[in-house]
Enzyme design. Sequence first.
Site, PDB file in Angstrom:
ATOM      1  N   LYS A   1      25.936 -43.997  21.107  1.00 31.37           N
ATOM      2  CA  LYS A   1      26.361 -44.649  22.362  1.00 31.37           C
ATOM      3  C   LYS A   1      27.833 -44.299  22.550  1.00 31.37           C
ATOM      4  O   LYS A   1      28.577 -44.207  21.566  1.00 31.37           O
ATOM      5  CB  LYS A   1      26.282 -46.185  22.236  1.00 31.37           C
ATOM      6  CG  LYS A   1      24.945 -46.808  22.567  1.00 31.37           C
ATOM      7  CD  LYS A   1      24.744 -46.986  24.071  1.00 31.37           C
ATOM      8  CE  LYS A   1      23.361 -47.563  24.335  1.00 31.37           C
ATOM      9  NZ  LYS A   1      22.641 -46.902  25.387  1.00 31.37           N
ATOM     10  N   LEU A   2      28.217 -44.139  23.813  1.00 29.84           N
ATOM     11  CA  LEU A   2      29.657 -44.006  24.067  1.00 29.84           C
ATOM     12  C   LEU A   2      30.335 -45.287  23.589  1.00 29.84           C
ATOM     13  O   LEU A   2      29.739 -46.370  23.663  1.00 29.84           O
ATOM     14  CB  LEU A   2      29.912 -43.812  25.559  1.00 29.84           C
ATOM     15  CG  LEU A   2      29.325 -42.536  26.161  1.00 29.84           C
ATOM     16  CD1 LEU A   2      29.610 -42.490  27.671  1.00 29.84           C
ATOM     17  CD2 LEU A   2      29.895 -41.296  25.481  1.00 29.84           C
TER      18      LEU A   2
ATOM     19  N   ARG B   1      11.333 -37.873   4.167  1.00 31.20           N
ATOM     20  CA  ARG B   1      11.116 -36.826   5.187  1.00 31.20           C
ATOM     21  C   ARG B   1      12.409 -36.024   5.386  1.00 31.20           C
ATOM     22  O   ARG B   1      13.437 -36.305   4.774  1.00 31.20           O
ATOM     23  CB  ARG B   1      10.692 -37.464   6.501  1.00 31.20           C
ATOM     24  CG  ARG B   1      11.802 -38.280   7.153  1.00 31.20           C
ATOM     25  CD  ARG B   1      11.392 -38.847   8.502  1.00 31.20           C
ATOM     26  NE  ARG B   1      12.567 -39.198   9.290  1.00 31.20           N
ATOM     27  CZ  ARG B   1      12.525 -39.910  10.408  1.00 31.20           C
ATOM     28  NH1 ARG B   1      11.375 -40.340  10.871  1.00 31.20           N
ATOM     29  NH2 ARG B   1      13.633 -40.164  11.074  1.00 31.20           N
TER      30      ARG B   1
ATOM     31  N   TYR C   1      28.883 -42.840  14.138  1.00 30.20           N
ATOM     32  CA  TYR C   1      28.373 -41.825  13.189  1.00 30.20           C
ATOM     33  C   TYR C   1      29.542 -40.990  12.637  1.00 30.20           C
ATOM     34  O   TYR C   1      29.626 -40.722  11.436  1.00 30.20           O
ATOM     35  CB  TYR C   1      27.371 -40.953  13.932  1.00 30.20           C
ATOM     36  CG  TYR C   1      26.589 -39.969  13.090  1.00 30.20           C
ATOM     37  CD1 TYR C   1      25.521 -40.377  12.305  1.00 30.20           C
ATOM     38  CD2 TYR C   1      26.904 -38.608  13.118  1.00 30.20           C
ATOM     39  CE1 TYR C   1      24.782 -39.461  11.557  1.00 30.20           C
ATOM     40  CE2 TYR C   1      26.174 -37.686  12.385  1.00 30.20           C
ATOM     41  CZ  TYR C   1      25.116 -38.112  11.600  1.00 30.20           C
ATOM     42  OH  TYR C   1      24.397 -37.194  10.871  1.00 30.20           O
TER      43      TYR C   1
ATOM     44  N   VAL D   1      18.777 -48.726   0.914  1.00 33.47           N
ATOM     45  CA  VAL D   1      20.031 -48.438   0.187  1.00 33.47           C
ATOM     46  C   VAL D   1      21.140 -49.442   0.508  1.00 33.47           C
ATOM     47  O   VAL D   1      22.129 -49.511  -0.214  1.00 33.47           O
ATOM     48  CB  VAL D   1      20.552 -46.997   0.445  1.00 33.47           C
ATOM     49  CG1 VAL D   1      19.626 -45.967  -0.175  1.00 33.47           C
ATOM     50  CG2 VAL D   1      20.791 -46.728   1.920  1.00 33.47           C
TER      51      VAL D   1
HETATM   52  P1  NAD Z   1      15.806 -38.219   9.105  1.00 31.56           P
HETATM   53  O1  NAD Z   1      15.986 -39.341  10.059  1.00 31.56           O
HETATM   54  O2  NAD Z   1      14.746 -37.206   9.381  1.00 31.56           O
HETATM   55  O3  NAD Z   1      15.559 -38.814   7.632  1.00 31.56           O
HETATM   56  C1  NAD Z   1      16.393 -39.817   7.084  1.00 31.56           C
HETATM   57  C2  NAD Z   1      15.650 -40.564   5.984  1.00 31.56           C
HETATM   58  O4  NAD Z   1      16.530 -41.603   5.511  1.00 31.56           O
HETATM   59  C3  NAD Z   1      14.374 -41.248   6.499  1.00 31.56           C
HETATM   60  O5  NAD Z   1      13.300 -40.988   5.624  1.00 31.56           O
HETATM   61  C4  NAD Z   1      14.746 -42.718   6.511  1.00 31.56           C
HETATM   62  O6  NAD Z   1      13.656 -43.597   6.291  1.00 31.56           O
HETATM   63  C5  NAD Z   1      15.761 -42.791   5.379  1.00 31.56           C
HETATM   64  N1  NAD Z   1      16.599 -43.978   5.504  1.00 31.56           N
HETATM   65  C6  NAD Z   1      17.222 -44.422   6.622  1.00 31.56           C
HETATM   66  N2  NAD Z   1      17.834 -45.595   6.362  1.00 31.56           N
HETATM   67  C7  NAD Z   1      17.589 -45.875   5.049  1.00 31.56           C
HETATM   68  C8  NAD Z   1      17.947 -46.962   4.202  1.00 31.56           C
HETATM   69  N3  NAD Z   1      18.668 -47.984   4.652  1.00 31.56           N
HETATM   70  N4  NAD Z   1      17.534 -46.942   2.918  1.00 31.56           N
HETATM   71  C9  NAD Z   1      16.784 -45.914   2.454  1.00 31.56           C
HETATM   72  N5  NAD Z   1      16.419 -44.862   3.207  1.00 31.56           N
HETATM   73  C10 NAD Z   1      16.813 -44.855   4.502  1.00 31.56           C
HETATM   74  O7  NAD Z   1      17.229 -37.549   8.967  1.00 31.56           O
HETATM   75  P2  NAD Z   1      17.650 -36.070   8.495  1.00 31.56           P
HETATM   76  O8  NAD Z   1      17.853 -35.238   9.692  1.00 31.56           O
HETATM   77  O9  NAD Z   1      16.751 -35.590   7.417  1.00 31.56           O
HETATM   78  O10 NAD Z   1      19.107 -36.363   7.903  1.00 31.56           O
HETATM   79  C11 NAD Z   1      19.363 -36.573   6.523  1.00 31.56           C
HETATM   80  C12 NAD Z   1      20.863 -36.714   6.321  1.00 31.56           C
HETATM   81  O11 NAD Z   1      21.531 -35.556   6.832  1.00 31.56           O
HETATM   82  C13 NAD Z   1      21.479 -37.904   7.066  1.00 31.56           C
HETATM   83  O12 NAD Z   1      22.509 -38.467   6.274  1.00 31.56           O
HETATM   84  C14 NAD Z   1      22.037 -37.277   8.312  1.00 31.56           C
HETATM   85  O13 NAD Z   1      23.080 -38.040   8.858  1.00 31.56           O
HETATM   86  C15 NAD Z   1      22.515 -35.949   7.769  1.00 31.56           C
HETATM   87  N6  NAD Z   1      22.674 -34.915   8.811  1.00 31.56           N
HETATM   88  C16 NAD Z   1      21.598 -34.435   9.512  1.00 31.56           C
HETATM   89  C17 NAD Z   1      21.788 -33.454  10.486  1.00 31.56           C
HETATM   90  C18 NAD Z   1      20.660 -32.857  11.278  1.00 31.56           C
HETATM   91  O14 NAD Z   1      20.925 -31.998  12.127  1.00 31.56           O
HETATM   92  N7  NAD Z   1      19.415 -33.245  11.067  1.00 31.56           N
HETATM   93  C19 NAD Z   1      23.078 -32.993  10.748  1.00 31.56           C
HETATM   94  C20 NAD Z   1      24.145 -33.516  10.043  1.00 31.56           C
HETATM   95  C21 NAD Z   1      23.921 -34.464   9.071  1.00 31.56           C
END
Ligand code: NAD
Length: 458
Positions: free
Chosen positions: A306-307, A228, A364, A273
Site C-alpha cells: 500500500k502507498l 512453496r 516491505y 515464525v
Molecule cells: P511465497 O509467498 O510464495 O512463499 C512464502 C512462504 O512463507 C509461504 O509458504 C508462507 O506460508 C510462508 N510464511 C509466511 N508467513 C509465515 C509465518 N509467519 N511463519 C511461517 N511461514 C510463513 O513467497 P516467495 O516468493 O517464495 O518468497 C520467499 C522469500 O523471498 C520471502 O522472504 C520474500 O520476501 C523473498 N523475496 C521474493 C521475491 C520474489 O520475486 N518472489 C523477491 C524478493 C524477495
Amino acid sequence: MGDRYLDLVNHGFAAKVAKQLGLPRPVPLRRYVPGQPLVDGPLLVLGAGDDADAVARLLSGPAGGAGGPVLDGWDLDVHRRPTAGARYAAVVVVLTGLTHPSQLAEPMLAAGSVLRELASAGRIVTISRAATAADAPAVAAARQGVDGMLRSLAKELRGGSTANGIVLADGVPVQAAAAVALLRFLLSRRSAFVDGQLLTVDSEAGTLPTDWDRPLAGQVAVVTGAARGIGEAIAATLARDGATVVAVDVPAAGEQLAAVANRVRGTALQLDVTAADAGARILEHALQRHGRLDVVVHNAGIMRDKLLANMTPDRWESVLAVNIGAQLAINEALLTSGDFTAAPRIVALASTSGIAGNRGQTNYGASKGGVIGMVRATAPLLAPFGGTANAVAPGFIETDMTAHIPPVTRQIARRLNSLQQGGQPVDVAETVAFLASPAACGFQGRVLRVCGQNMVGQ
Ligand code: NAD
C-alpha cells in the site's frame, strides 16, 4: 507463472519479428545439473603477477598437483593469453595488483578481444581488491574502477552470459576458501541469475568441501517458509547438496509442507515464525530429530503493499513482524542457547526492494532493509564460533508472490534486468546454498543479489 514472452521470442516466426523490431530477446538460462562439467570449453585467465598465476594453477591444477587437493577435479583447459579461434566458456581477470587506473587497459582490452567469441551462457569473473579510504588515491581509484567497469560489462553481455566480481578484503589471499568457492559458484550454472554483482571476501575462514557436489553433507539446515515458492526450492537444493532439512511453515500450509519434507527426505515443523517460542521450537526439533543444527535460512516472508498514505497498522505490523521481527527473535534464541556454536550459518532473504526501494512497499522495504542491517550486525556475533550471517536479495522471481502482480507491471518488471527475464526459485536457492556452505564462512554480513542485474539500485 510461466513467462510466455520468453518462450515466444525463442521460437520460429516470433523470434524473427522480435529481432527485426529490436525487442528484448531473452534466452532461457542454463541451470546447474549435478555431475556436469564446471564450464563447457576453454577458460582464459588474464592478468599478471603471482595471484594470476595462482588462479591459473588452481583452475588447471591436475589432481594432487600445484592446485592442491582442494581443487581436485577442476582440471580445466586454461589459457593465459587469447588464442585465435578459441571460443571461451569463461574469462577470469585477476586485477589484485592494480595501483593505478591506467593498468586496467591491458587486461580489460584483452578480455574485450575474445567477447565476440564468448560461448553462450559464458562467464566473466574479475578478482580484485577492496578500495578503502586508507588506500593511496590512485590505488583506490583503480580498485573502485573495477566496480563500475564490471557492472557496465555485465550490461553488454548477451546469450545468458554474466559478469561478476570477487573482491578480496585487505590481507585475504586469492586462495582463501570463500574466494575459491565463490569463483567456482560464479563460473558454474548455479549462478545463472546472478549478474553484475561484486561480493567481498572478508576473511580466510571456511573450509572447502571434499565433494563439490555435496558441500552440505552431514549438516542439518532449517528453512522457514518451505511449503512453496523460493523456500521449497531452498529445501530441495540444500537436500541435493547433502543437508538434512527441517522444513518450517504455518500450520495452514501443513499438507504442502509435509509433501516438501517427504520429497527432500527431511522433517516438517508446523510453526508460525512470529510465535514467541519459535526459536526454541526450531532448536528443539532440530536437536531431538537430527542431533544438531548448522544452518538457518530465514525465508518466510509476506507482502502487504500500500502507498504509505493509505497504509494501515495491520499491513505495516504484519510485514515487519514476519519479515524481520521473527528473524531477530529466532536468532536471539539460537545465539543464547549455547547449542548453535559449531560454525553456525544464517542466511536471510532480503530483497532488491530493501536496497533500491519500490513504490507501495515502505513496509516491505523497511523489513528487507532491516534484514540487511541484521546480518551485518549478527555476523560478528557468530564469527567467534567460525560462523556467519549473510543475506540474499532476490529481484523479480517467478513465484506465487509475484504472480499476484498486475500483468502489465509483471511483464515490465521481468524485462528490467540485464538478462531480460525473471529468475526462478532455484536461482535464489543455489545462492542460499552457496552462502550456507562451510566454504562461505569468509563472508561476514554481506548481501548477494540474485536479480539478473536489475536496473534499480546499486
Ligand atoms: P511465497 O509467498 O510464495 O512463499 C512464502 C512462504 O512463507 C509461504 O509458504 C508462507 O506460508 C510462508 N510464511 C509466511 N508467513 C509465515 C509465518 N509467519 N511463519 C511461517 N511461514 C510463513 O513467497 P516467495 O516468493 O517464495 O518468497 C520467499 C522469500 O523471498 C520471502 O522472504 C520474500 O520476501 C523473498 N523475496 C521474493 C521475491 C520474489 O520475486 N518472489 C523477491 C524478493 C524477495
